[in-house]
Design an enzyme around this catalytic site. Structure first.
Site, PDB file in Angstrom:
ATOM      1  N   ARG A  61       0.699  -1.133  -0.020  1.00 31.69           N
ATOM      2  CA  ARG A  61      -0.263   0.071   0.094  1.00 31.69           C
ATOM      3  C   ARG A  61       0.783   1.278  -0.165  1.00 31.69           C
ATOM      4  NH1 ARG A  61      -4.064  -3.225  -1.406  1.00 31.69           N
ATOM      5  NH2 ARG A  61      -5.041  -4.219   0.130  1.00 31.69           N
ATOM      6  N   ASN A  91      -0.475  -1.820  -7.493  1.00 34.06           N
ATOM      7  CA  ASN A  91      -1.906  -0.988  -7.258  1.00 34.06           C
ATOM      8  C   ASN A  91      -1.760  -0.052  -6.088  1.00 34.06           C
ATOM      9  OD1 ASN A  91      -1.872  -3.160  -5.643  1.00 34.06           O
ATOM     10  ND2 ASN A  91      -4.008  -3.363  -5.726  1.00 34.06           N
ATOM     11  N   HIS A 229      -2.918 -16.175  -7.795  1.00 38.35           N
ATOM     12  CA  HIS A 229      -3.710 -16.854  -6.735  1.00 38.35           C
ATOM     13  C   HIS A 229      -4.873 -17.851  -7.509  1.00 38.35           C
ATOM     14  CE1 HIS A 229      -5.616 -13.124  -8.319  1.00 38.35           C
ATOM     15  NE2 HIS A 229      -5.064 -12.467  -7.421  1.00 38.35           N
ATOM     16  N   ASP A 302      -0.532 -12.900  -1.074  1.00 35.43           N
ATOM     17  CA  ASP A 302      -1.277 -11.986  -1.583  1.00 35.43           C
ATOM     18  C   ASP A 302      -1.778 -11.309  -0.227  1.00 35.43           C
ATOM     19  OD1 ASP A 302      -2.934 -10.467  -2.914  1.00 35.43           O
ATOM     20  OD2 ASP A 302      -4.667 -11.727  -3.340  1.00 35.43           O
ATOM     21  N   HIS A 306      -5.998  -4.098   4.884  1.00 34.09           N
ATOM     22  CA  HIS A 306      -7.091  -3.058   4.752  1.00 34.09           C
ATOM     23  C   HIS A 306      -7.272  -2.507   6.293  1.00 34.09           C
ATOM     24  CE1 HIS A 306      -8.334  -3.265   0.782  1.00 34.09           C
ATOM     25  NE2 HIS A 306      -8.312  -4.680   0.673  1.00 34.09           N
TER      26      HIS A 306
END
Length: 426
Positions: A61, A91, A229, A302, A306
């Site tokens: 992140r 991302n 994945h 993965d 959050h």
């Protein structure tokens, strides 16, 4: 600086050996029955000495979403799980789609000095799915592969170009295998369980269709496609067939997809919400069989942090993602205990194969002359994975607060102890 790991049971992909390991500065100097003098001595009696784990698929992140995690806390989570090399996906915000961001990420990890950080660059600019990035510049800056993970590359023409250009730069493509036209706003696996729970489902065919397309494009271009994945039994059949046909394809599976199935969602616990979603018991069994027979190349996490406020929502509003770095070892050791894989298989899936795929010639084995990246694991060590042990800023793991078995008690990166349970060494 010299370090001696004595009474080591060394677990490599092809061999188990009892010996003493002498580390000199960053390198494994010798592996023998001798017990030379050293500045530091670590007694590994009763433990297993693995090559440092390599996680090909994480989300740190950083930059832009550091309230969830960042390169520093991500690195701390990694070494607490025996992982010494991580490949963070692109991302971020801004997206890692240029060499400047790539270099900044690597520099931040080097400054902390806990892990080797090898970024995965974006396939397309801004992950918009259209024009591909400057893969040559990004490869020179340190990107080891390219992916728009979190979003699939829907255009077959763009994916063809990506496979061609990445092959030219001696790299490869990791695609998020999902046909978005079949998503239909789904939040879990489509089937009887989704009907029972009243949650919109996503059919497994969305994964299988994209894998089919990508393997055919790899066949056309000769490029290397790595399937992220894998979660569907039929997806694995497609990959197995592609390998038989000589297509340049590899794949990975995550611990949550060989451990949990969709029945966990009966509690509506959003910590079990991930993409691809948990599937059926038969899919879980297929993943375990794929690990057993060698058709799956890599285990990765993965790791997708959050914030608690984001997960503490109605199921259909919560984001996809689960923490994974600190639970990689105990969940994978469960496979060993259950006779699915051996310790040597574990070393192959978590270290040897990732090093081979990523073209890291001095990693993946406990071997003289190799980098001293080492995880000293106690497979029988029992503990509660609680907030005091969790190194991530986020807490989105259904295993938080649960009793686990097996951990990396000491993690060594480039000859230096970077984690000593339960404290990270400065």
């Amino acid at each position: 600086m010299t370090t001696l790991i004595k009474n080591a049971t060394i677990i490599n992909a092809t061999q188990t050996l009892k010996a003493n390991i002498l580390i000199e500065n960053e390198i494994i100097k010798s592996i023998s029955s001798d017990e030379p003098k050293a500045d530091k001595i670590i007694d590994a009696s009763g433990k297993l000495v693995f090559p440092g784990l390599i996680d090909m698929h994480v989300h740190f992140r950083d930059p832009g979403l550091e309230y969830k995690d960042d390169i520093i806390t991500g690195s701390m989570s990694a070494v607490a799980g025996g992982v010494t090399t991580c490949c963070p996906m692109a991302n971020t915000n801004p997206v890692n789609d240029n060499a400047v961001i790539t270099r900044d990420m690597i520099a931040k990890a080097k400054k902390r000095g806990l892990i080797d950080l090898l970024p995965i660059g974006a396939i397309t600019k801004g992950m918009g799915g259209k024009g591909i990035t400057e893969m040559g510049d990004m490869s020179e800056a340190g990107c080891v592969a390219f992916s728009d993970d979190g979003l699939p590359v829907s255009s077959s023409d763009v994916m063809r170009s990506a496979l061609e250009y990445s092959a030219f730069h001696k790299s490869f493509i990791i695609n998020h295998s999902q046909d978005c036209s079949l998503c239909r706003g789904g939040h879990m696996n489509e089937g009887k369980m989704s009907m029972l729970l009243g949650i919109k489902g996503m059919p497994r065919e969305q994964e299988e269709i994209m894998i089919s397309r990508d393997m055919l494009l790899a066949k056309l271009t000769g490029g290397h496609i790595h399937v992220a994945h894998v979660s569907s039994a039929y997806s694995l059949k497609l990959i197995e067939q592609a390998k038989k046909d000589g297509i340049n394809i590899t794949c990975e599976v995550c611990p949550h997809h060989f451990t949990f199935d969709e029945s966990e969602l009966i509690s509506y616990d959003t910590n079990f919400k991930m993409s691809p979603p948990l599937r059926t018991k038969s899919d879980v069994e297929a993943m375990r069989n794929g690990l057993k027979n060698g058709s799956i190349d890599v285990i990765c996490t993965d790791h997708a942090p959050h914030h608690t406020d984001e997960k503490f929502l109605e199921f259909d509003k919560a984001p996809f993602g689960i923490l994974g770095l600190q639970t990689l070892v105990p969940l994978t050791l469960n496979l060993v205990r259950q006779g699915v894989i051996s310790y040597n298989d574990m070393a192959r899936l978590t270290s040897k194969n990732p090093a081979k795929i990523l073209n890291l010639p001095n990693k993946g084995e406990i071997k003289e002359g190799f980098l001293a990246d080492i995880a000293i694991i106690d497979p029988d060590f029992e503990y509660v994975y609680d907030e005091s042990l969790n190194k991530s800023k986020s807490k989105n793991s259904p295993l938080l607060g649960k009793k686990l078995k097996g951990a990396s008690l000491i993690t060594i990166k480039s000859g230096r102890v970077v984690f000593d349970f339960p404290n990270v060494v400065a």
